[in-house]
Write an enzyme that holds these catalytic residues in place. Structure first.
Site, PDB file in Angstrom:
ATOM      1  N   LYS A  12      36.136   5.620 -24.359  1.00  0.00           N
ATOM      2  CA  LYS A  12      34.667   5.671 -24.380  1.00  0.00           C
ATOM      3  C   LYS A  12      34.073   4.346 -24.876  1.00  0.00           C
ATOM      4  CE  LYS A  12      34.070   9.870 -22.723  1.00  0.00           C
ATOM      5  NZ  LYS A  12      33.471  10.100 -21.389  1.00  0.00           N
ATOM      6  N   ASN A  39      30.442  10.747 -14.557  1.00  0.00           N
ATOM      7  CA  ASN A  39      30.444  11.650 -15.709  1.00  0.00           C
ATOM      8  C   ASN A  39      31.775  12.362 -15.925  1.00  0.00           C
ATOM      9  OD1 ASN A  39      29.086  13.776 -17.531  1.00  0.00           O
ATOM     10  ND2 ASN A  39      29.758  14.995 -15.765  1.00  0.00           N
ATOM     11  N   TYR A  75      40.674   8.888 -26.556  1.00  0.00           N
ATOM     12  CA  TYR A  75      39.300   9.157 -26.107  1.00  0.00           C
ATOM     13  C   TYR A  75      38.334   8.098 -26.659  1.00  0.00           C
ATOM     14  CZ  TYR A  75      35.210  12.203 -25.144  1.00  0.00           C
ATOM     15  OH  TYR A  75      34.029  12.735 -24.690  1.00  0.00           O
ATOM     16  N   THR A 126      29.869  22.825 -23.856  1.00  0.00           N
ATOM     17  CA  THR A 126      30.367  22.841 -22.475  1.00  0.00           C
ATOM     18  C   THR A 126      31.809  23.351 -22.500  1.00  0.00           C
ATOM     19  OG1 THR A 126      31.406  20.660 -22.550  1.00  0.00           O
ATOM     20  CG2 THR A 126      29.068  20.702 -21.988  1.00  0.00           C
ATOM     21  N   ASP A 156      39.638  13.185  -7.385  1.00  0.00           N
ATOM     22  CA  ASP A 156      40.216  12.795  -8.677  1.00  0.00           C
ATOM     23  C   ASP A 156      39.774  11.355  -8.919  1.00  0.00           C
ATOM     24  OD1 ASP A 156      41.759  11.845 -10.762  1.00  0.00           O
ATOM     25  OD2 ASP A 156      43.595  12.846 -10.094  1.00  0.00           O
TER      26      ASP A 156
HETATM   27  N1  LIG Z   1      30.899  18.195 -24.469  1.00  0.00           N
HETATM   28  C1  LIG Z   1      30.761  17.228 -25.381  1.00  0.00           C
HETATM   29  O1  LIG Z   1      30.607  17.484 -26.587  1.00  0.00           O
HETATM   30  C2  LIG Z   1      30.761  15.788 -24.943  1.00  0.00           C
HETATM   31  C3  LIG Z   1      30.366  14.817 -25.874  1.00  0.00           C
HETATM   32  C4  LIG Z   1      30.344  13.482 -25.497  1.00  0.00           C
HETATM   33  C5  LIG Z   1      30.720  13.123 -24.217  1.00  0.00           C
HETATM   34  N2  LIG Z   1      31.113  14.087 -23.321  1.00  0.00           N
HETATM   35  C6  LIG Z   1      31.477  13.628 -21.995  1.00  0.00           C
HETATM   36  O2  LIG Z   1      30.679  14.292 -21.038  1.00  0.00           O
HETATM   37  C7  LIG Z   1      31.336  14.278 -19.776  1.00  0.00           C
HETATM   38  C8  LIG Z   1      31.238  15.669 -19.178  1.00  0.00           C
HETATM   39  O3  LIG Z   1      31.961  16.570 -20.001  1.00  0.00           O
HETATM   40  P1  LIG Z   1      31.454  18.051 -20.309  1.00  0.00           P
HETATM   41  O4  LIG Z   1      31.227  18.141 -21.760  1.00  0.00           O
HETATM   42  O5  LIG Z   1      30.376  18.441 -19.370  1.00  0.00           O
HETATM   43  O6  LIG Z   1      32.803  18.870 -20.044  1.00  0.00           O
HETATM   44  P2  LIG Z   1      33.315  19.638 -18.761  1.00  0.00           P
HETATM   45  O7  LIG Z   1      34.765  19.864 -19.009  1.00  0.00           O
HETATM   46  O8  LIG Z   1      32.437  20.791 -18.491  1.00  0.00           O
HETATM   47  O9  LIG Z   1      33.101  18.583 -17.584  1.00  0.00           O
HETATM   48  C9  LIG Z   1      34.039  17.611 -17.227  1.00  0.00           C
HETATM   49  C10 LIG Z   1      34.169  17.642 -15.724  1.00  0.00           C
HETATM   50  O10 LIG Z   1      35.025  16.573 -15.311  1.00  0.00           O
HETATM   51  C11 LIG Z   1      35.903  17.094 -14.336  1.00  0.00           C
HETATM   52  N3  LIG Z   1      37.099  16.271 -14.266  1.00  0.00           N
HETATM   53  C12 LIG Z   1      38.128  16.198 -15.148  1.00  0.00           C
HETATM   54  N4  LIG Z   1      39.061  15.332 -14.710  1.00  0.00           N
HETATM   55  C13 LIG Z   1      38.607  14.837 -13.529  1.00  0.00           C
HETATM   56  C14 LIG Z   1      39.117  13.901 -12.583  1.00  0.00           C
HETATM   57  N5  LIG Z   1      40.303  13.296 -12.775  1.00  0.00           N
HETATM   58  N6  LIG Z   1      38.382  13.635 -11.489  1.00  0.00           N
HETATM   59  C15 LIG Z   1      37.198  14.252 -11.280  1.00  0.00           C
HETATM   60  N7  LIG Z   1      36.678  15.151 -12.114  1.00  0.00           N
HETATM   61  C16 LIG Z   1      37.374  15.439 -13.232  1.00  0.00           C
HETATM   62  C17 LIG Z   1      36.188  18.524 -14.803  1.00  0.00           C
HETATM   63  O11 LIG Z   1      36.739  19.320 -13.776  1.00  0.00           O
HETATM   64  C18 LIG Z   1      34.800  18.944 -15.231  1.00  0.00           C
HETATM   65  O12 LIG Z   1      34.053  19.457 -14.157  1.00  0.00           O
HETATM   66  C19 LIG Z   1      32.748  13.803 -20.061  1.00  0.00           C
HETATM   67  O13 LIG Z   1      32.861  12.441 -19.676  1.00  0.00           O
HETATM   68  C20 LIG Z   1      32.892  13.931 -21.552  1.00  0.00           C
HETATM   69  O14 LIG Z   1      33.829  13.032 -22.083  1.00  0.00           O
HETATM   70  C21 LIG Z   1      31.131  15.403 -23.661  1.00  0.00           C
END
Ligand SMILES: NC(=O)c1ccc[n+]([C@@H]2O[C@H](COP(=O)([O-])OP(=O)(O)OC[C@H]3O[C@@H](n4cnc5c(N)ncnc54)[C@H](O)[C@@H]3O)[C@@H](O)[C@H]2O)c1
Length: 278
Positions: free
Chosen positions: A164, A94, A160, A195, A67
């Site tokens: 960010k 990430n 958020y 995702t 975590d």
């Molecule tokens: N999907 C989008 O449109 C988007 C856009 C901009 C930024 N992001 C960012 O990309 C990153 C990855 O997100 P994603 O889209 O792949 O979604 P996702 O939900 O597939 O991945 C997020 C991952 O973070 C893990 N996670 C959550 N809380 C956690 C914690 N406390 N400790 C460790 N791991 C933890 C989850 O289990 C998951 O595997 C994130 O930081 C998200 O904010 C996503």
């Protein structure tokens, strides 16, 4: 001797949030280029699946339940990387969460803390312990996941958006402070990526079409399209780049104040397939 900059053979790469989505796509891309991986995530089942995917491509890979909002977990993750592989060369911070859109004046304190704890403090804790190791070991490259919400606000997402924006600040601060140590720190700022985080889009009738219409490419990114930038920023191709944020949003953030084409007096340049033949 010439070495291919996108060859990560022998390099040790730590990825948080590597269980699904962008983190998993990055893990697979690094595995295909010879990296040894350590995946930290709260989702143990999916995290172990990512490790299996990397191993099936011939890479060494390890999962550590983590975590990122807990300093003890982050210490254990970095120690596992160094203890297992003897080094840490690259990190992709990430892991992230988002909550339902909520007007700021109705946002519960817990919702704010929850997102800031993972998306901002988690990046701080990872940087702290990765940098401590990298300063002792002659350098490294780190990429943090921000978002276009770190540059322009998304409605109802104040927790958020604030977190960010903070990631961009941390990236600049760390990029500046550690440049002389041979450690580069950059951020990637994705737009809409398909995702698990964004899967709820499908539950709202018409939302996907609305979002596609607002995207210059008329589609979300695939996670692999974010991973490519992460590998580039970790590679020697980016050896003079630090403290920067790379926007990967299919052109969404450059649409300007009035998206779309304004009415014109002639029928030229109307858009793909509509302009006059030249
Ligand atoms: N999907 C989008 O449109 C988007 C856009 C901009 C930024 N992001 C960012 O990309 C990153 C990855 O997100 P994603 O889209 O792949 O979604 P996702 O939900 O597939 O991945 C997020 C991952 O973070 C893990 N996670 C959550 N809380 C956690 C914690 N406390 N400790 C460790 N791991 C933890 C989850 O289990 C998951 O595997 C994130 O930081 C998200 O904010 C996503």
């Amino acid at each position: 001797m010439h070495t291919e900059p996108l060859d990560f053979s022998g390099k040790v790469v730590l990825i948080t949030g590597g269980a699904t989505g962008i983190g998993r796509a990055a893990a697979v891309a690094f595995a295909d280029r010879g990296a040894r991986l350590i995946i930290g995530d709260v989702n143990e089942a999916q995290g172990r699946l990512t490790v299996g995917l990397a191993q099936s491509r011939g890479a060494e890979a390890l999962f550590v339940p983590t975590d990122v909002s807990k300093e003890g977990d982050v210490v254990a993750l970095v120690e596992a990387a160094v203890g297992t592989y003897g080094q840490l060369d690259c990190a992709f911070n990430n892991a992230g969460v988002a909550t339902e859109p909520t007007p700021l004046h109705e946002m519960d304190e817990r919702l704010f803390d929850q997102v800031v704890a993972v998306d901002l403090k988690g990046v701080f804790l990872c940087l702290k312990h990765e940098l401590a190791h990298m300063t002792r070991n002659g350098g490294g490259a780190i990429v943090n996941t921000a978002s276009v919400a770190g540059l322009v606000p998304e409605p109802g997402m104040s927790n958020y958006v604030a977190a960010k924006h903070g990631v961009l600040g941390l990236t600049k601060a760390a990029g500046l402070d550690y440049a002389a140590w041979g450690i580069r720190v950059n951020a990637v700022a994705p737009g809409w990526v398909e995702t698990p985080m964004t899967s709820a889009v499908e539950n709202v009738p018409g939302l996907r079409q609305f979002l596609c219409a607002g995207s210059p490419m008329h589609r979300p990114a695939r996670p692999e399209e974010i991973a490519g930038t992460v590998l580039y920023l970790c590679s020697d191709y980016a050896s003079y780049i630090t403290g920067q944020t790379f926007i990967v949003d299919g052109g969404q953030s450059v649409r300007g104040l009035f998206p779309g084409s304004p009415p014109r007096s002639t029928a030229t340049s109307a858009g793909p397939g509509q302009g006059a033949a030249r």
